[in-house]
Design a protein around this motif. Structure first.
Motif, mmCIF file in Angstrom:
data_model
loop_
_atom_site.group_PDB
_atom_site.id
_atom_site.type_symbol
_atom_site.label_atom_id
_atom_site.label_comp_id
_atom_site.label_asym_id
_atom_site.label_seq_id
_atom_site.Cartn_x
_atom_site.Cartn_y
_atom_site.Cartn_z
ATOM 1 N N PRO A 148 -13.343 -3.473 13.795
ATOM 2 C CA PRO A 148 -13.078 -2.523 14.880
ATOM 3 C C PRO A 148 -11.709 -2.734 15.522
ATOM 4 C CG PRO A 148 -14.571 -4.243 15.619
ATOM 5 C CD PRO A 148 -14.333 -4.489 14.162
ATOM 6 N N HIS A 149 -11.137 -1.656 16.021
ATOM 7 C CA HIS A 149 -9.852 -1.669 16.692
ATOM 8 C C HIS A 149 -9.902 -0.727 17.882
ATOM 9 C CE1 HIS A 149 -8.171 -3.431 12.962
ATOM 10 N NE2 HIS A 149 -8.952 -2.574 12.360
ATOM 11 N N ILE A 150 -8.951 -0.894 18.769
ATOM 12 C CA ILE A 150 -8.760 0.033 19.874
ATOM 13 C C ILE A 150 -7.521 0.862 19.578
ATOM 14 C CG2 ILE A 150 -8.545 0.301 22.363
ATOM 15 C CD1 ILE A 150 -11.106 -1.091 21.461
ATOM 16 N N VAL A 151 -7.660 2.176 19.581
ATOM 17 C CA VAL A 151 -6.529 3.083 19.413
ATOM 18 C C VAL A 151 -6.403 3.892 20.692
ATOM 19 C CG1 VAL A 151 -5.545 4.967 18.078
ATOM 20 C CG2 VAL A 151 -6.841 3.177 16.931
ATOM 21 N N GLY A 152 -5.329 3.640 21.447
ATOM 22 C CA GLY A 152 -5.194 4.304 22.735
ATOM 23 C C GLY A 152 -6.309 3.871 23.661
ATOM 24 N N THR A 153 -7.201 4.792 23.968
ATOM 25 C CA THR A 153 -8.339 4.483 24.838
ATOM 26 C C THR A 153 -9.663 4.664 24.102
ATOM 27 O OG1 THR A 153 -8.329 6.772 25.651
ATOM 28 C CG2 THR A 153 -7.056 5.140 26.910
ATOM 29 N N SER A 154 -9.619 4.661 22.758
ATOM 30 C CA SER A 154 -10.828 4.897 21.976
ATOM 31 C C SER A 154 -11.039 3.776 20.980
ATOM 32 C CB SER A 154 -10.736 6.233 21.221
ATOM 33 O OG SER A 154 -10.526 7.312 22.101
ATOM 34 N N PRO A 155 -12.279 3.321 20.836
ATOM 35 C CA PRO A 155 -12.577 2.347 19.783
ATOM 36 C C PRO A 155 -12.716 3.044 18.438
ATOM 37 C CG PRO A 155 -14.548 2.814 21.049
ATOM 38 C CD PRO A 155 -13.444 3.593 21.699
ATOM 39 N N VAL A 156 -12.217 2.399 17.405
ATOM 40 C CA VAL A 156 -12.336 2.900 16.032
ATOM 41 C C VAL A 156 -12.954 1.788 15.204
ATOM 42 C CG1 VAL A 156 -11.101 3.705 13.999
ATOM 43 C CG2 VAL A 156 -10.374 4.459 16.260
ATOM 44 N N TYR A 157 -13.969 2.116 14.425
ATOM 45 C CA TYR A 157 -14.713 1.109 13.678
ATOM 46 C C TYR A 157 -14.502 1.304 12.181
ATOM 47 C CZ TYR A 157 -16.964 0.490 18.174
ATOM 48 O OH TYR A 157 -17.195 0.268 19.509
ATOM 49 N N ASP A 158 -13.613 0.514 11.614
ATOM 50 C CA ASP A 158 -13.444 0.526 10.160
ATOM 51 C C ASP A 158 -14.639 -0.160 9.515
ATOM 52 O OD1 ASP A 158 -11.004 1.559 10.781
ATOM 53 O OD2 ASP A 158 -9.834 0.115 9.623
ATOM 54 N N GLU A 159 -15.155 0.449 8.470
ATOM 55 C CA GLU A 159 -16.149 -0.200 7.625
ATOM 56 C C GLU A 159 -15.436 -0.672 6.368
ATOM 57 O OE1 GLU A 159 -19.238 -0.917 8.434
ATOM 58 O OE2 GLU A 159 -19.002 0.073 10.383
ATOM 59 N N THR A 160 -15.539 -1.960 6.061
ATOM 60 C CA THR A 160 -14.797 -2.535 4.950
ATOM 61 C C THR A 160 -15.757 -3.070 3.894
ATOM 62 O OG1 THR A 160 -14.702 -4.728 5.977
ATOM 63 C CG2 THR A 160 -12.921 -3.199 6.496
ATOM 64 N N SER A 161 -15.391 -2.872 2.646
ATOM 65 C CA SER A 161 -16.146 -3.461 1.542
ATOM 66 C C SER A 161 -15.239 -3.499 0.327
ATOM 67 C CB SER A 161 -17.421 -2.659 1.241
ATOM 68 O OG SER A 161 -17.099 -1.344 0.828
ATOM 69 N N GLY A 162 -15.623 -4.299 -0.642
ATOM 70 C CA GLY A 162 -14.823 -4.405 -1.855
ATOM 71 C C GLY A 162 -15.174 -5.650 -2.633
ATOM 72 N N GLY A 163 -14.348 -5.941 -3.607
ATOM 73 C CA GLY A 163 -14.558 -7.121 -4.431
ATOM 74 C C GLY A 163 -13.500 -7.204 -5.505
ATOM 75 N N ASP A 164 -13.518 -8.301 -6.230
ATOM 76 C CA ASP A 164 -12.521 -8.509 -7.277
ATOM 77 C C ASP A 164 -13.069 -9.458 -8.332
ATOM 78 O OD1 ASP A 164 -11.405 -11.451 -6.729
ATOM 79 O OD2 ASP A 164 -11.661 -10.458 -4.796
ATOM 80 N N ILE A 165 -12.488 -9.366 -9.527
ATOM 81 C CA ILE A 165 -12.739 -10.302 -10.625
ATOM 82 C C ILE A 165 -11.386 -10.695 -11.197
ATOM 83 C CG2 ILE A 165 -13.748 -10.627 -12.912
ATOM 84 C CD1 ILE A 165 -15.946 -8.707 -12.164
ATOM 85 N N ASN A 166 -11.141 -11.996 -11.301
ATOM 86 C CA ASN A 166 -9.860 -12.518 -11.739
ATOM 87 C C ASN A 166 -10.107 -13.498 -12.886
ATOM 88 O OD1 ASN A 166 -7.166 -13.204 -11.849
ATOM 89 N ND2 ASN A 166 -7.195 -14.502 -10.028
ATOM 90 N N VAL A 167 -9.464 -13.292 -14.037
ATOM 91 C CA VAL A 167 -9.652 -14.168 -15.197
ATOM 92 C C VAL A 167 -8.289 -14.621 -15.704
ATOM 93 C CG1 VAL A 167 -11.849 -13.140 -15.874
ATOM 94 C CG2 VAL A 167 -9.722 -12.198 -16.795
ATOM 95 N N ARG A 168 -8.252 -15.834 -16.272
ATOM 96 C CA ARG A 168 -6.993 -16.393 -16.770
ATOM 97 C C ARG A 168 -7.254 -17.286 -17.978
ATOM 98 N NH1 ARG A 168 -4.260 -20.122 -12.635
ATOM 99 N NH2 ARG A 168 -4.020 -18.160 -11.497
#
Length: 705
Positions: free
Chosen positions: A305-325
């Protein structure tokens, strides 16, 4: 025509969250705080699970089946308790992507060891970076950091390439890093290698001011069960459960992690940046003769979540990764490695979000000639298809979906010039879908008069490629009756360019004093700015259009001084002082109305003076008492005053498996400011004084051959 307050708010610092705070004047859809009851239930269950594991494994653990003994690797054991003589002999990989002795590295490189991190009291990767000289870290809020190296500090970390085990966490959307989703148990970090200054030859784009490479421990060094539970005033809870196992030449670990963090100090009462995140991950390592293989990956979900001006904004985050070497070590420092990764990012909010998939392949080979030259060459391919999630047509990217790509090739030759001198020269060629073709040459000279001294000089050209935002952004909002303001991207936006000149000196005096000194002068051109307003009329409406431009240039200069002193076998002090002077100017009719693309922001958003001192003391009765002092001078463009503060860490082992520590953070004042919000209607967010206690249990898997 002077811009009104609404128009000026459009071009504020793209701070919290990321690009949206830049345009806080645009009305957004009301957002309501998410119901976190399900998460609270999960947190209670997770705490119960941790308690159960602690009870079940309170004694010595004997692994059955596939669990096999894992001897500590040289890297893990050395980096835990390095003496100063061993410090210069660390083999680092970030400079040339091949193991190189630190003494023989002609670059301003600093290694933050695992012991440094764990004894600092830091609970996030961004905060751990404060241990390195020349790295500027400012916390904007509970969820957001501004990180830079040698100037150009911003909450995007735009000119700094950040890697985790060689995987870039840079996003082309806004040319930066989502620091809020770069998370892992800090106990799993083997070291953080930091290159200060341009790193363009080997690493290519977006390493204009430096490279941060976070290197995790091999799974053979994390065997058995590890359980950690933390509770505190700001970090409300950080809980880890990890299991490592081994069978013959194959080792692996499985991880579950979650945290909840409290909001910071909002004088306007907008305390809506409490956030949480959950993560699962794995790593496997296989050694087969001269071949080494590793695979790792994780998946996460949370909010930001963040505050933008006088309003709260709620980012929803998700993801993932696979790394091979796959790495093959031949003989006399020759070999090759092939690495590939897939990264998935999903970020949704009430205004502008994105889904992005990144596929990256890198190949490197190095060999020696009969003249003892070390030749390294390689190439890489990266594809990054994305789709913008834009609920409103007045804030989007045009087009809303596309594929970013970067193709690179490089060649580097290290030439010995007698017994004490060496010359390293090379270049990277790159092509990207934004600015086309770029060449990034580098030349470095090193003189080693003795085993414990080295002097080096370097020149490098590096670039920061444009972002999707700078090329394709479209924003429109009201600025008065029948008057609208538009902020638009620039299809001809150029790569930002830096020419870096550096020199450095390393010295070990006896076994108790180690010195690393470096100086630099960096010359920038084509830095991001905004055009002067262009006024047009159509259909009875007036439009004020502002476009992204490359009309700012200038330079930074300074030095870093990093002495380390071993006062006694039980007391060591690591200290850093950094000085940066900035001088920028506008090369065109650009306006200083922006919080990101203005001369004053480039000049006055980096502390001229940074000081940090870490004192590590081993006391009787298995106690450790550590102190971390830091000072940062003022940031006039961010309306942040100079501050100094201290963290204290008191820890003790409670037998062969348990350890306990109590940490106090930011102890000099109830709250202090480290970075601005970029919004003139919103006061800066203060960073609270905090405290936490942490209990960690580690078993050791037993041999079952």
């Amino acid at each position: 025509m002077p811009l009104g307050s609404s128009a000026r708010r459009l071009l504020m610092e793209r701070g919290t969250p990321k690009w949206r705070a830049a345009f806080a004047g645009i009305p957004l859809r009301p957002v309501f705080k998410a119901n976190h009851s399900s998460y609270n239930a999960f947190r209670i269950g997770r705490a119960a699970l941790l308690a159960l594991v602690l009870c079940c494994f309170g004694g010595k653990v004997y692994a059955q089946g596939p669990f096999a003994q894992s001897e500590p690797s040289n890297s893990a054991s050395r980096l835990k308790d390095l003496n100063l003589e061993e410090l210069g002999n660390i083999e680092v990989v970030t400079y040339s992507k091949t193991p190189t002795n630190l003494w023989e590295t002609p670059a301003a490189m600093y290694v933050i060891t695992s012991d440094d991190i764990l004894r600092s009291g830091a609970t996030s990767i961004a905060d751990a970076l404060r241990l390195a000289p020349g790295v500027e870290v400012g916390r904007l809020s509970s969820t957001t950091w501004a990180v830079g190296i040698r100037g150009l500090q911003s909450n995007f970390s735009k000119s700094v390439l950040v890697l985790i085990d060689g995987r870039s966490v840079y996003t082309p959307l806004f040319a930066g890093v989502y620091w809020d989703v770069q998370d892992m148990p800090l106990d799993n970090i083997d070291r953080i290698e930091v290159i200060r200054g341009p790193g363009g030859t080997i690493w290519g784009p977006n390493a204009a001011n430096g490279v941060i490479n976070i290197i995790t421990k091999s799974s053979q060094d994390t065997q058995g069960v590890m359980v950690s539970a933390l509770g505190g005033t700001e970090d409300r809870t950080i809980d880890d459960l990890q299991v490592g196992a081994r069978s013959k030449n194959l080792s692996f670990r499985l991880l579950g992690r979650g945290f909840e963090r409290q909001h910071e100090a909002h004088s306007d009462g907008m305390d809506d940046d409490t956030w949480h995140q959950e993560r699962v991950g794995f790593r496997g390592d296989l050694v087969s003769g001269r071949d080494n293989y590793f695979a790792e990956g994780d998946a996460y979900r949370g909010n930001s979540p963040h505050i933008v001006g006088t309003s709260p904004v709620y980012d929803e985050t998700s993801g993932g990764d696979i790394n091979v070497r796959w790495r093959r070590d031949l003989h006399h420092g020759t070999g090759f490695y092939l690495q590939g990764y897939f990264d998935r990012t999903l970020r949704t909010a009430s205004s502008l979000g994105e889904t992005r998939n990144t596929i990256d392949i890198d190949f490197i080979q190095n060999f020696k000639t009969f003249a003892r030259q070390q030749i390294t060459y390689g190439g890489g391919l990266r594809w990054s298809p994305y789709k913008i999630i834009a609920p409103y047509p007045f804030e989007t990217l045009l087009p809303s979906s596309a594929t970013d790509h970067v193709h690179t090739a490089f060649f580097q030759d290290e030439i010995p010039l007698g017994e004490k001198f060496s010359l390293t020269a090379g270049a990277k060629l790159q092509h990207n879908n934004f600015s086309g073709f770029d060449i990034q040459p580098s030349a470095r000279l090193m003189w080693s008069p003795g085993n414990h001294q080295s002097l080096w000089f370097g020149f490098t050209r590096a670039v920061t490629t444009p972002s999707d935002l700078e090329e394709d952004f479209f924003l429109e909002g009201p600025a008065g009756p029948n008057t609208f303001i538009q902020v638009v991207g620039n299809k001809h936006f150029k790569s930002e360019d830096v020419l870096g000149y550096e020199a450095g000196y390393r010295l070990l005096h006896g076994n108790r004093f180690y010195l690393d000194l470096s100086g630099f002068w960096s010359q920038y051109s084509n830095l991001q700015s905004f055009s002067a307003p262009i006024i047009t009329t159509s259909g009875g409406n007036t439009y004020i259009t502002i476009q992204y431009q490359n009309q700012i240039a200038g330079s930074t200069s300074g030095f870093e001084f990093s002495p380390q002193i071993s006062i006694a076998p039980w007391w060591r002090i690591n200290s850093n002082y950094s000085f940066v002077s900035s001088n920028f100017n506008a090369n065109g009719p650009t306006s200083n109305i922006s919080g990101t693309g203005s001369v004053s922001t480039y000049e006055k958003s980096t502390p001229r003076h940074l000081v940090s001192v870490q004192s590590k003391i081993d006391l009787p009765l298995r106690f450790q008492f550590d102190q971390m002092y830091r000072y940062a001078s003022d940031l006039p463009a961010q309306k942040v005053k100079a501050y100094q503060t201290m963290d204290l860490v008191l820890g003790r082992t409670l037998g062969p498996h348990l350890s306990f520590e109590v940490v106090g953070q930011n102890l000099f004042q109830r709250q202090h400011y480290e970075w601005g919000t970029g919004d003139p209607t919103q006061p800066p967010v203060g960073i609270y004084r905090a405290a936490y206690a942490q209990l960690t249990f580690k078993s050791k898997a037993q041999s079952t051959h």
